[in-house]
Write a protein that holds these residues in place. Structure first.
Motif, PDB file in Angstrom:
ATOM      1  N   TYR A 157       5.017  17.954   0.089  1.00 58.58           N
ATOM      2  CA  TYR A 157       5.234  17.597   1.175  1.00 58.58           C
ATOM      3  C   TYR A 157       6.321  19.526   1.398  1.00 58.58           C
ATOM      4  CZ  TYR A 157       4.941  13.649   2.109  1.00 58.58           C
ATOM      5  OH  TYR A 157       4.169  11.648   2.023  1.00 58.58           O
ATOM      6  N   ARG A 298       1.245   4.401  12.774  1.00 53.44           N
ATOM      7  CA  ARG A 298       1.335   5.323  11.876  1.00 53.44           C
ATOM      8  C   ARG A 298      -0.246   6.159  11.709  1.00 53.44           C
ATOM      9  NH1 ARG A 298       4.075   7.677   8.570  1.00 53.44           N
ATOM     10  NH2 ARG A 298       5.158   5.196   8.459  1.00 53.44           N
ATOM     11  N   SER A 317       5.236  11.006   7.060  1.00 59.30           N
ATOM     12  CA  SER A 317       4.829  10.741   5.916  1.00 59.30           C
ATOM     13  C   SER A 317       3.664   9.990   4.630  1.00 59.30           C
ATOM     14  CB  SER A 317       5.535  10.452   5.023  1.00 59.30           C
ATOM     15  OG  SER A 317       7.020  11.283   5.745  1.00 59.30           O
ATOM     16  N   ALA A 318       3.016  10.776   4.429  1.00 57.13           N
ATOM     17  CA  ALA A 318       1.690   9.563   3.482  1.00 57.13           C
ATOM     18  C   ALA A 318       2.299   7.796   3.810  1.00 57.13           C
ATOM     19  CB  ALA A 318       1.107   9.929   2.362  1.00 57.13           C
ATOM     20  N   ASN A 319       1.692   6.117   3.328  1.00 58.69           N
ATOM     21  CA  ASN A 319       1.743   5.836   3.608  1.00 58.69           C
ATOM     22  C   ASN A 319       2.573   4.551   2.082  1.00 58.69           C
ATOM     23  OD1 ASN A 319      -0.807   5.986   5.305  1.00 58.69           O
ATOM     24  ND2 ASN A 319      -0.281   4.028   5.844  1.00 58.69           N
ATOM     25  N   ASN A 320       2.239   6.039   0.998  1.00 59.62           N
ATOM     26  CA  ASN A 320       2.652   5.710  -0.229  1.00 59.62           C
ATOM     27  C   ASN A 320       3.882   5.885   0.017  1.00 59.62           C
ATOM     28  OD1 ASN A 320       2.733   8.488  -0.894  1.00 59.62           O
ATOM     29  ND2 ASN A 320       1.033   7.830  -2.352  1.00 59.62           N
ATOM     30  N   PHE A 332      -3.579   6.725   4.501  1.00 61.82           N
ATOM     31  CA  PHE A 332      -3.331   8.350   4.230  1.00 61.82           C
ATOM     32  C   PHE A 332      -2.307   8.562   3.329  1.00 61.82           C
ATOM     33  CE2 PHE A 332      -3.341   6.972   9.061  1.00 61.82           C
ATOM     34  CZ  PHE A 332      -3.662   7.947   9.103  1.00 61.82           C
ATOM     35  N   THR A 333      -3.460   9.503   2.946  1.00 59.36           N
ATOM     36  CA  THR A 333      -2.723  10.519   1.896  1.00 59.36           C
ATOM     37  C   THR A 333      -2.671  11.880   2.714  1.00 59.36           C
ATOM     38  OG1 THR A 333      -5.157  11.563   1.075  1.00 59.36           O
ATOM     39  CG2 THR A 333      -3.949   9.608  -0.486  1.00 59.36           C
ATOM     40  N   LEU A 334      -1.613  12.845   0.913  1.00 56.46           N
ATOM     41  CA  LEU A 334      -1.136  14.246   2.130  1.00 56.46           C
ATOM     42  C   LEU A 334      -1.927  15.120   1.880  1.00 56.46           C
ATOM     43  CD1 LEU A 334       1.375  15.320   2.903  1.00 56.46           C
ATOM     44  CD2 LEU A 334       2.072  15.917   0.372  1.00 56.46           C
ATOM     45  N   ASN A 335      -2.572  15.765   2.280  1.00 57.81           N
ATOM     46  CA  ASN A 335      -3.477  17.288   1.684  1.00 57.81           C
ATOM     47  C   ASN A 335      -2.292  18.353   1.228  1.00 57.81           C
ATOM     48  OD1 ASN A 335      -5.994  15.718   2.901  1.00 57.81           O
ATOM     49  ND2 ASN A 335      -4.697  17.148   4.913  1.00 57.81           N
ATOM     50  N   LEU A 340      -1.199  15.825   7.122  1.00 53.60           N
ATOM     51  CA  LEU A 340      -2.243  14.148   6.772  1.00 53.60           C
ATOM     52  C   LEU A 340      -3.640  14.806   7.283  1.00 53.60           C
ATOM     53  CD1 LEU A 340       0.108  11.233   7.778  1.00 53.60           C
ATOM     54  CD2 LEU A 340      -0.924  12.250   5.889  1.00 53.60           C
TER      55      LEU A 340
END
Ligand code: OSB
Ligand code: MG
Length: 369
Positions: A157, A298, A317-320, A332-335, A340
């Protein structure tokens, strides 16, 4: 087109950790998940309401009642030719915007799926990735806060927001700046301060913040205009901007430099888009806020954040960051670049995990035309 069926579910889905603001905390999502069906196609939406009227006036009980007694029947009775019709159908009902937006989102998703386009495309999105950050709640002490931020930065992030309140504002901000002099950093007081705190808020000016979000009252625009003349940090409104008219008033009164857009606070995507366009014409940047949504809300937020005037990193932010297990099968995962990716499939892109949704549902009703 007629909506044939509406399903409402209240869920209870725990967060990975407690999220605390200046005035309340959440340990899990109490959202209402909305499903609409027409002509064999399904659309999904979410009202990210909670157990108490702390952010705005709504709770899961008020939204449920509004949807069940007024908004659901109004939607089922209407002939809908475009998703923009929904906010017009609901205009008779005062406020209760989160209740409205859950249904409105589901109709947008339904239309996108019927037209075989992505929701981002239907909304006029222009980006394929959206820049995001993390909103970090109030922690028990500064070492815990720094450790938490350290973890998010390690995940990739690139922008951090911290929640502040009197007694937890200057010191945590100074400690973060000390450790990360160049980090994109911003603060959010969630309406806890008063105009008489202006000099205190001006002490944040030395920390080179991206913005100071909604320090004053949840329904104030007038005093924010006064505060804007006293502080140097760009002033951003969240809670106060509940409609396109409120955005216009804030712009005309010069009450903010930046607007946080949350379609759920504004009653839906159609009005959120109007605010986006109005702000763009006025030279006011916007960014996308969040309400700790599940994967359903989201995906809708990411689609909206792909519009061109979303020029600061969003609270998406990403779901996790929120859930160990979400109610979608494609989180979603963070690139690596702190973004995203905007879904390109049809509809919002959220693929609902219906079996898990059943497990976390605590109340459910269906309504038919
Ligand atoms: O004020 O932006 C806010 C969460 C719940 C209610 C209000 C706010 C928030 C956040 C979290 O800051 C943003 C997110 O990650 O969803
Ligand atoms: Mg906020």
């Amino acid at each position: 087109m007629k909506i044939e069926r509406i399903e409402l579910r209240r869920i209870a889905l725990p967060y990975v950790s407690r999220f605390e603001t200046s005035g309340w905390y959440h340990d899990g999502s109490d959202a209402i998940i909305v499903r609409v069906d027409a002509d064999g196609v399904t659309g999904w939406g979410e009202s990210p309401v909670s157990d108490g009227p702390w952010y705005n006036e709504e709770t899961y009980e008020t939204a449920w009642m509004m949807q069940k007694k007024f908004l659901g029947p109004m939607l089922l009775a209407a002939d809908i030719t475009a998703p923009e019709d929904v906010s017009k159908i609901f205009a008779r009902v005062r406020a209760n915007r989160m209740a409205k937006s859950g249904l409105e989102f589901a109709v947008w998703d339904l239309f996108a799926r019927m037209q075989n386009v992505s929701l981002a495309k239907l909304l006029g999105g222009t980006r394929d990735r959206v820049q995001v950050g993390v909103s970090v709640g109030i922690k028990k002490d500064i070492p815990t806060l720094l450790e938490s931020i350290d973890g998010y930065l390690a995940e990739g992030y690139k922008r951090i927001k911290i929640k502040i309140k009197p007694g937890w504002d200057i010191e945590p901000t100074a400690a973060i700046r000390d450790r990360w002099p160049d980090l994109m950093l911003q603060v959010d007081g969630n309406s806890i301060y008063h105009l008489s705190d202006a000099d205190h808020l001006a002490e944040l000016d030395e920390f080179n913040l991206l913005l100071n979000e909604q320090p004053l009252d949840h329904d104030d625009i007038f005093d924010h205009a006064k505060l804007k003349k006293i502080i140097q940090t760009p002033l951003c409104l969240d809670e106060s901007i509940v409609s396109p008219d409120h955005a216009r008033w804030a712009i005309e009164l010069d009450a903010c430099d930046i607007i946080n857009i949350k379609p759920t606070r504004i009653g839906g995507l159609a009005d959120a888009k109007k605010i986006h366009d109005m702000a763009q014409a006025a030279g006011i940047p916007v960014w996308h806020g969040g309400m700790l949504e599940t994967g359903i809300g989201r995906a809708i937020n990411v689609a909206l954040a792909s519009l061109p005037n979303f020029s600061l990193p969003s609270d998406i932010s990403a779901n996790n960051r929120y859930f160990h297990r979400d109610i979608v099968t494609n989180p979603f995962t963070l690139n690596a670049d702190g973004t995203l990716s905007v879904p390109t499939g049809i509809g919002s892109g959220a693929e609902v995990d219906e079996a898990f949704l059943d497990e976390v549902t605590v109340d459910k009703i269906e309504m038919r035309a």
